[in-house]
Design a protein around this motif. Structure first.
Motif, PDB file in Angstrom:
ATOM      1  N   TYR A  99       0.893  -1.299   0.127  1.00 25.90           N
ATOM      2  CA  TYR A  99      -0.171   0.263  -0.434  1.00 25.90           C
ATOM      3  C   TYR A  99       1.005   1.319   0.099  1.00 25.90           C
ATOM      4  O   TYR A  99       2.171   1.091   0.353  1.00 25.90           O
ATOM      5  CB  TYR A  99      -0.832   0.065   1.383  1.00 25.90           C
TER       6      TYR A  99
ATOM      7  N   PHE B  72       0.070   5.617   0.915  1.00 18.64           N
ATOM      8  CA  PHE B  72      -0.719   6.936   1.083  1.00 18.64           C
ATOM      9  C   PHE B  72      -0.055   8.133   0.845  1.00 18.64           C
ATOM     10  O   PHE B  72       1.141   8.207   1.123  1.00 18.64           O
ATOM     11  CB  PHE B  72      -0.860   6.639   2.748  1.00 18.64           C
TER      12      PHE B  72
ATOM     13  N   THR C 216      -5.027  10.266  -0.075  1.00 17.04           N
ATOM     14  CA  THR C 216      -5.626   8.994  -0.898  1.00 17.04           C
ATOM     15  C   THR C 216      -4.849   7.793  -0.383  1.00 17.04           C
ATOM     16  O   THR C 216      -3.331   7.830  -0.377  1.00 17.04           O
ATOM     17  CB  THR C 216      -5.408   9.325  -2.410  1.00 17.04           C
TER      18      THR C 216
ATOM     19  N   TYR D 292      -3.695   3.987  -1.537  1.00 20.26           N
ATOM     20  CA  TYR D 292      -3.643   3.356  -2.752  1.00 20.26           C
ATOM     21  C   TYR D 292      -3.169   1.833  -2.426  1.00 20.26           C
ATOM     22  O   TYR D 292      -2.402   1.682  -1.464  1.00 20.26           O
ATOM     23  CB  TYR D 292      -2.536   3.768  -3.928  1.00 20.26           C
TER      24      TYR D 292
ATOM     25  N   GLU E 262       0.993  -0.029 -11.106  1.00 17.14           N
ATOM     26  CA  GLU E 262       0.233   1.012 -10.659  1.00 17.14           C
ATOM     27  C   GLU E 262      -0.266   1.123  -9.470  1.00 17.14           C
ATOM     28  O   GLU E 262      -0.576  -0.223  -8.837  1.00 17.14           O
ATOM     29  CB  GLU E 262      -0.838   1.154 -11.767  1.00 17.14           C
ATOM     30  N   TRP E 263      -0.475   2.249  -8.796  1.00 16.22           N
ATOM     31  CA  TRP E 263      -0.965   2.443  -7.447  1.00 16.22           C
ATOM     32  C   TRP E 263      -2.576   2.716  -7.742  1.00 16.22           C
ATOM     33  O   TRP E 263      -2.780   3.537  -8.418  1.00 16.22           O
ATOM     34  CB  TRP E 263      -0.416   3.739  -6.880  1.00 16.22           C
TER      35      TRP E 263
ATOM     36  N   ARG F 186      -6.243   3.475  -6.783  1.00 16.42           N
ATOM     37  CA  ARG F 186      -6.819   4.353  -5.430  1.00 16.42           C
ATOM     38  C   ARG F 186      -7.943   3.510  -5.086  1.00 16.42           C
ATOM     39  O   ARG F 186      -8.886   2.871  -5.517  1.00 16.42           O
ATOM     40  CB  ARG F 186      -7.568   5.613  -6.180  1.00 16.42           C
TER      41      ARG F 186
ATOM     42  N   CYS G 136      -9.603   4.935  -1.616  1.00 12.87           N
ATOM     43  CA  CYS G 136     -10.462   6.157  -1.302  1.00 12.87           C
ATOM     44  C   CYS G 136      -9.539   7.252  -1.092  1.00 12.87           C
ATOM     45  O   CYS G 136      -8.381   7.236  -0.899  1.00 12.87           O
ATOM     46  CB  CYS G 136     -11.128   5.765  -0.072  1.00 12.87           C
ATOM     47  N   ASP G 137     -10.199   8.336  -1.050  1.00  9.38           N
ATOM     48  CA  ASP G 137      -9.814   9.694  -0.309  1.00  9.38           C
ATOM     49  C   ASP G 137     -10.687  10.016   0.573  1.00  9.38           C
ATOM     50  O   ASP G 137     -11.652   9.325   0.938  1.00  9.38           O
ATOM     51  CB  ASP G 137      -9.561  10.776  -1.556  1.00  9.38           C
TER      52      ASP G 137
ATOM     53  N   SER H  80     -14.932   6.982  -1.972  1.00 13.86           N
ATOM     54  CA  SER H  80     -14.455   5.706  -2.077  1.00 13.86           C
ATOM     55  C   SER H  80     -14.656   5.422  -3.587  1.00 13.86           C
ATOM     56  O   SER H  80     -15.510   5.511  -4.374  1.00 13.86           O
ATOM     57  CB  SER H  80     -15.276   4.733  -1.290  1.00 13.86           C
ATOM     58  N   TYR H  81     -13.241   4.532  -4.019  1.00 14.77           N
ATOM     59  CA  TYR H  81     -13.493   4.217  -5.409  1.00 14.77           C
ATOM     60  C   TYR H  81     -13.272   2.712  -5.512  1.00 14.77           C
ATOM     61  O   TYR H  81     -13.315   2.288  -6.537  1.00 14.77           O
ATOM     62  CB  TYR H  81     -11.739   4.537  -6.148  1.00 14.77           C
TER      63      TYR H  81
ATOM     64  N   THR I 267       1.543   7.674  -9.831  1.00 19.88           N
ATOM     65  CA  THR I 267       0.711   6.428  -9.692  1.00 19.88           C
ATOM     66  C   THR I 267       0.904   5.461 -10.550  1.00 19.88           C
ATOM     67  O   THR I 267       0.355   4.461 -10.567  1.00 19.88           O
ATOM     68  CB  THR I 267      -0.900   6.996 -10.179  1.00 19.88           C
TER      69      THR I 267
END
Length: 681
Positions: free
Chosen positions: A390, A392, A414, A416, A446-447, A449, A451-452, A456-457, A539
């Motif tokens: 992860y 952040f 965010t 990731y 790739e990171w 997402r 959430c930020d 939420s993604y 990212t």
């Protein structure tokens, strides 16, 4: 033969994953390796899905270094370029003769080096701490004394002669602490209270011994910074998940306050001078999961908490002194553990913060870098077989000197999770560890997402649910399953980020992929990540596996292409750090059961013509794991923290008597060059 690594035939694997004794597995991680991995998601392995596609100054320096070499790979994917002959930066070579693998019940160091114990279990932290009494230890006394198994170490300079040492206390080995101990159900209640108090962390003032790299505990005069953090210390819950229904309990209906931290393993420091300490195997402390609400059980299982059978059997039974550890009565209490905790060593009044914005996992490592635009990135591993990596990134920029502003940084940003893509044909990755035709395990990533603060993604998850049930959210976006990602560290020379992947004997040949290229991975490997543009806020990234650990005579091992007859054996990389020249230092957690030798601290250049020339610098006592390490800014001292010395023994039948010749005591050790040279040179 090279003087860097005497050749000897190593012993075969003994025991289970990583080689720790069954007792340590029981007390450290709740026998995680003896159970099915909690990640039962249908996530494929990346080769199937994406085949096409410090002290303050140390951390600041790591965030400000220049970019490493990069290139655009196949299909436009970002991959790291091969280093030019000799490397672009410093081209150091380690200047010590490797310590031979051994089974000596002591810390061993190279010629011209010396060491001393700085602090040991039971030594005073508070000024009014009672004298340590092994046979009559109490919880009240332990709350004022140095705790048990020491793991992550950080150092903060006060002046040229004094500094503050932060040390995690990961877990307790009750069978080595109490004569005749069997389990928590039969234990005396005072023993359980000692166990609670021996968890957490310690801040102690230490002083230099004359003009050397040796350090000792300050035991006289005012020690205003000295402080114990335990499993019962009041803490704040911060960030978007604070107050959510999943964090509310009978004792804390607001869901914003929690008592203590558990199983703190690795960690990191921030540019503003605080400690980030990581809760790892918190699952093992809870009972009653079989009687928890049905709707809570899937999430409990995903974090390794038993929800069937007799969950009290073999447990420490903290619930006997604090009912909150019984999930049949307090099902949300477990949701309040598994976070990165921020602590200010320079402010004894600072209430520790559990930063929910960094997610809830079995955290190992929380290492920071400054992004190109001045924000802060935090790299984190989830130490479980088949779990994830992860990152952040804060929403706001770091402000040097503004403590009030910086105290808010880790509550917005965010989160990731990483997905990795290899660049070799699937048929060339067969789980044997054999290199593919291009001669290296590498690719792009790739990171993704999660959430930020506002959104939420992950479909079906609110922001708070992503942060409390982070593993399930990462499952849902197809994160790449890894081989126990543990500690992270960025190079202060190149900015590349390194992760220790400890081992994973559960990976089958069919599950092998280019970033986890070996099936039945007993010995682990090291991952190198190069962020696109060397920007920690990027990212996209490139990656390479520079070291595949094990016996150099084993064909499945790899040391960045270096002559394997000139390197030392290494198994189960765990904690990592860097010296100022850019050499990677790796402590291990696995030798007793893999090579028949003791765990160790190793060093290896990761740039230049000596890249991959790994040498053993120090070994630790019988049964111990080598934790830490931390190299002081002046490069004159490396701290290590041998934990669980005597693993496999009991009070009545000890395996180790280190450090004092009586009973084993987890300790922090300083190592220095007797002629004042920099560590490693």
């Amino acid at each position: 033969m090279s003087d860097s690594a005497p050749r000897r035939r190593l012993l075969p694997l003994i025991g289970h994953n990583g080689g720790r004794s069954r007792a340590t597995c029981r007390f450290r991680c709740g026998d995680a390796c003896f159970h099915e991995a909690p990640n039962t998601s249908a996530n494929e392995y990346f080769g199937d899905i994406y085949a096409g596609v410090l002290s303050r100054r140390n951390v600041l320096r790591a965030g400000a270094v220049g970019a490493g070499a990069t290139a655009v790979g196949l299909n436009g994917a970002f991959t790291p370029a091969l280093a030019a002959p000799g490397g672009r930066g410093p081209n150091p070579r380690l200047g010590f003769k490797a310590v031979e693998p051994n089974t000596v019940d002591a810390v061993t160091v190279p010629k011209h080096y010396d060491h001393r114990v700085v602090i040991r279990w039971g030594d005073p932290v508070a000024a009014d701490a009672p004298e340590f009494d092994f046979a009559g230890q109490t919880g009240e006394a332990q709350e004022k004394q140095f705790g048990y198994n020491c793991d992550y170490v950080a150092f903060f300079e006060l002046d040229d002669r004094r500094g503050l040492l932060w040390v995690n206390h990961e877990y307790t080995n009750e069978e080595l602490m109490f004569d005749g101990y069997t389990d928590g159900s039969a234990a005396d209640l005072e023993q359980i209270k000692v166990g609670l108090a021996a968890h957490g962390g310690s801040i102690v003032e230490i002083e230099r011994v004359r003009a050397t790299g040796a350090w000792k505990l300050v035991t006289k005069g005012e020690r205003p910074y000295n402080r114990r953090i335990t499993a019962t210390t009041p803490m704040r819950i911060t960030g978007p998940a604070a107050g959510h229904r999943l964090l509310r309990t009978q004792d804390d209906p607001a869901g914003t306050e929690v008592l203590g931290m558990l199983n703190n393993c690795a960690g990191g420091t921030t540019p503003w001078g605080t400690v980030l300490t990581c809760e790892e195997n918190f699952n093992q402390y809870f009972v009653g999961g079989e009687d928890a609400p049905a709707e809570a059980k899937p999430a409990l299982r995903r974090y390794g908490i038993a929800t069937s059978g007799d969950t009290r059997e073999g447990n420490r039974r903290f619930d006997r002194v604090q009912e909150r550890f019984d999930l049949s009565k307090h099902p949300n209490e477990a949701n309040r553990f598994g976070y990165v905790v921020e602590i200010d060593p320079l402010d004894p009044t600072y209430k520790p913060r559990k930063r929910t914005m960094l997610g809830r996992i079995k955290h190992e490592g929380a290492t920071t870098r400054i992004t190109e635009d001045g924000r802060v990135a935090v790299y984190m591993g989830d130490d479980e077989r088949f779990d994830y990596i992860y990152k952040f990134v804060t929403a706001k920029r770091y402000r040097e000197g503004s403590r009030r502003h910086n105290d808010t940084l880790l509550d917005s940003g965010t989160l990731y999770v990483a997905r990795f893509t290899g660049n070799s044909p699937d048929e060339e990755i067969d789980g044997s560890g054999a290199l593919p035709s291009d001669g290296r395990f590498d690719g792009s990533g790739e990171w993704v997402r999660l959430c930020d603060n506002e959104r939420s993604y992950v479909e079906g998850f609110s922001v708070a649910e992503v942060l409390v049930h982070t593993r399930q959210a990462a499952d849902a976006v197809g994160a790449t399953k890894m081989d126990r990602p543990e500690d992270f560290e960025p190079s202060p020379v190149t900015g590349k980020v390194y992760c220790a992947l400890t081992n994973n004997t559960a990976r089958t040949p069919e599950q092998a992929d280019e970033v986890n290229p070996r099936a039945n991975n007993k010995f682990g490997h090291v991952l190198e990540i190069t962020e696109k543009g060397d920007d920690a806020g990027a990212t996209a990234f490139g990656w390479i596996v520079p070291i595949v650990c094990g016996d150099p005579e084993d064909e499945s091992t790899y040391f960045a292409g270096y002559d394997k007859s000139k390197v030392s054996p290494i198994s189960s990389p765990d904690n990592v750090t860097f010296d100022a020249r850019g050499n990677l230092w790796i402590s291990t957690d696995g030798h007793p059961g893999t090579f028949g030798n003791h765990d160790a601290l190793h060093a290896v250049p990761v740039e230049g013509r000596h890249r991959g020339e790994l040498r053993t610098f120090a070994t630790v006592p019988a049964g111990a794991e080598c934790c830490g390490p931390y190299i002081t800014q002046d490069q004159k001292t490396v701290f290590i923290a041998p934990q669980h010395p005597g693993d496999g023994g009991t009070v009545a039948d000890p395996v180790s008597t280190w450090p004092d010749g009586d009973f084993p005591r987890p300790s922090v050790v300083s190592i220095w060059h007797t002629k004042g040279k920099d560590i490693g040179f």
